[in-house]
Motif scaffolding. Structure first.
Motif, PDB file in Angstrom:
ATOM      1  N   THR A 112       0.830  -1.205   0.000  1.00 36.99           N
ATOM      2  CA  THR A 112       0.000   0.000   0.000  1.00 36.99           C
ATOM      3  C   THR A 112       0.868   1.260   0.000  1.00 36.99           C
ATOM      4  O   THR A 112       0.884   2.023   0.957  1.00 36.99           O
ATOM      5  CB  THR A 112      -0.949   0.014   1.215  1.00 36.99           C
ATOM      6  OG1 THR A 112      -0.164  -0.106   2.431  1.00 36.99           O
ATOM      7  CG2 THR A 112      -1.957  -1.118   1.138  1.00 36.99           C
ATOM      8  N   HIS A 119       5.276   0.775   2.126  1.00 37.22           N
ATOM      9  CA  HIS A 119       4.287   0.421   3.152  1.00 37.22           C
ATOM     10  C   HIS A 119       3.511  -0.845   2.793  1.00 37.22           C
ATOM     11  O   HIS A 119       3.125  -1.047   1.644  1.00 37.22           O
ATOM     12  CB  HIS A 119       3.307   1.579   3.329  1.00 37.22           C
ATOM     13  CG  HIS A 119       2.581   1.591   4.633  1.00 37.22           C
ATOM     14  ND1 HIS A 119       1.686   0.606   4.992  1.00 37.22           N
ATOM     15  CD2 HIS A 119       2.612   2.461   5.675  1.00 37.22           C
ATOM     16  CE1 HIS A 119       1.194   0.881   6.193  1.00 37.22           C
ATOM     17  NE2 HIS A 119       1.750   2.004   6.632  1.00 37.22           N
ATOM     18  N   THR A 135      -1.368   3.844   6.570  1.00 39.94           N
ATOM     19  CA  THR A 135      -2.068   4.012   5.286  1.00 39.94           C
ATOM     20  C   THR A 135      -3.435   4.636   5.514  1.00 39.94           C
ATOM     21  O   THR A 135      -3.767   5.666   4.912  1.00 39.94           O
ATOM     22  CB  THR A 135      -2.193   2.664   4.560  1.00 39.94           C
ATOM     23  OG1 THR A 135      -0.884   2.206   4.190  1.00 39.94           O
ATOM     24  CG2 THR A 135      -3.034   2.801   3.296  1.00 39.94           C
ATOM     25  N   MET A 152      -1.546   6.519  -3.448  1.00 41.94           N
ATOM     26  CA  MET A 152      -2.302   6.397  -2.200  1.00 41.94           C
ATOM     27  C   MET A 152      -3.758   6.098  -2.482  1.00 41.94           C
ATOM     28  O   MET A 152      -4.370   5.272  -1.772  1.00 41.94           O
ATOM     29  CB  MET A 152      -2.164   7.680  -1.375  1.00 41.94           C
ATOM     30  CG  MET A 152      -2.767   7.572   0.015  1.00 41.94           C
ATOM     31  SD  MET A 152      -2.030   6.268   1.033  1.00 41.94           S
ATOM     32  CE  MET A 152      -1.696   7.161   2.537  1.00 41.94           C
ATOM     33  N   SER A 155      -4.041   2.504  -3.241  1.00 41.14           N
ATOM     34  CA  SER A 155      -3.876   1.703  -2.020  1.00 41.14           C
ATOM     35  C   SER A 155      -5.149   1.706  -1.187  1.00 41.14           C
ATOM     36  O   SER A 155      -5.621   0.655  -0.728  1.00 41.14           O
ATOM     37  CB  SER A 155      -2.703   2.244  -1.195  1.00 41.14           C
ATOM     38  OG  SER A 155      -1.476   2.072  -1.872  1.00 41.14           O
TER      39      SER A 155
END
Length: 256
Positions: A112, A119, A135, A152, A155
Motif C-alpha cells: 500500500t 508500506h 495508510t 495512495m 492503495s
C-alpha cells in the motif's frame, strides 16, 4: 481454531502498539515496534511471549525498536521488501500477495504505497481484522511523505474492497483532529456528524477511537469518498478523476 486475542496500548506521544496472540499455538506477534520497553511490558502483563514482529514501514516510530526487541525476545522479524536497507534486524522480506502465519491463522500482505513507498498492511481475512499502519486512519489517511496521490488512492481503494465489517487497527490517535478537518470539507454528511460526536465523547472519557471499521470509514472518511457526488460538488471537482479529488482533499488537510 480459537479467535485471535488483541492487546492495544498507547506508545510514544500518539502511537498505538498492537500485540496479537494465538491461544492455540501460544505465538504472539507485535505489529511495529514504536517503543520496545513498552511492548515488552505489555506482553509480560498479558503473560504472552513475543515470537514475531511484523513491520508496516520504515519510519522510526514503527521499526525503530526492532533491534532492541529482537535482542530481548529472539522474535522473527518480517518487513516489506520495498523497504530493504531501511529497516534493521529483518529475517523475512515480504511483498504484495505474500502470506504470513500466526499459528494456523493466515494474514495476507497488501502493498500500500503512498505514505511511504514501501508500506504494507496485514489482513486476516478469516478474522476480518487488519493492521494498516499509517495508510488509513480513523477519518483520515497517512500524509504522502514519499508516494503520489494516485498511489495512495489506489492503495486505499484496495482496502475499501474488504468487507465493511472488517475491523481496522491504525497506528495513531489522530481521530479528533481528523474529524475537525473532515467536517470542513463534508459538513452535511450525517454519518460523519455522528462519528465526530462519538469521537468527542470518547476522547472526553479518555478512551481510544481505534479500532474502526471499513464500513464506518467508507461512510464518513473524506479520503475514501473521492467518488461521492456531494463531496465532489463541494470541492468544485465534479468531473475530475477520483485520484485528483483525493489529491485536493489531501492538499487541504496538509494546510488545515
Amino acid at each position: 481454531m480459537s479467535a485471535l486475542e488483541i492487546r492495544q496500548f498507547p506508545c510514544l506521544s500518539d502511537n498505538y502498539g498492537f500485540l496479537i496472540h494465538d491461544p492455540d499455538s501460544g505465538e504472539t506477534v507485535v505489529i511495529d515496534t514504536p517503543d520496545a520497553k513498552t511492548i515488552e511490558a505489555e506482553a509480560a502483563a498479558a503473560g504472552w511471549t513475543i515470537t514475531q514482529i511484523w513491520n508496516t514501514h520504515h519510519h522510526w516510530d514503527h521499526a525503530g525498536g526492532n533491534s532492541e526487541l529482537k535482542a530481548a525476545t529472539k522474535a522473527h522479524v518480517v518487513a516489506p521488501k520495498a523497504d530493504q536497507n531501511r529497516i534493521d534486524s529483518v529475517d523475512q522480506w515480504v511483498q504484495d500477495g505474500d502470506t504470513v502465519m500466526l499459528g494456523q491463522h493466515r494474514a495476507d500482505v497488501y502493498f500500500t504505497p503512498g505514505h511511504t513507498l514501501g508500506h504494507v498492511c496485514y489482513h486476516f481475512p478469516d478474522q476480518k481484522i487488519a493492521f494498516v499502519g499509517d495508510t488509513l486512519f480513523a477519518l483520515g489517511c497517512g500524509r504522502l511523505f514519499e508516494g503520489s496521490p494516485q498511489q495512495m488512492w489506489d492503495s486505499l481503494s484496495r482496502l475499501m474492497d474488504w468487507p465493511d465489517e472488517t475491523t481496522i487497527y491504525c497506528a495513531h490517535e489522530y481521530t479528533q483532529s481528523n474529524a475537525a478537518f473532515a467536517l470542513s470539507v463534508d459538513p452535511d454528511n450525517r454519518d460523519l456528524q455522528a462519528y465526530a460526536a462519538q469521537v468527542e465523547a470518547e476522547r472526553a472519557r479518555g478512551e481510544p477511537t481505534v479500532p474502526t471499521t471499513i464500513g464506518a470509514e467508507k461512510a464518513a472518511n473524506p479520503f475514501l469518498r473521492a467518488a461521492d457526488p456531494a463531496l465532489r460538488a463541494r470541492l468544485g471537482l465534479e468531473t475530475a478523476a477520483d485520484a485528483d479529488v483525493f489529491a485536493e482533499i489531501r492538499r487541504r488537510k496538509d494546510n488545515f
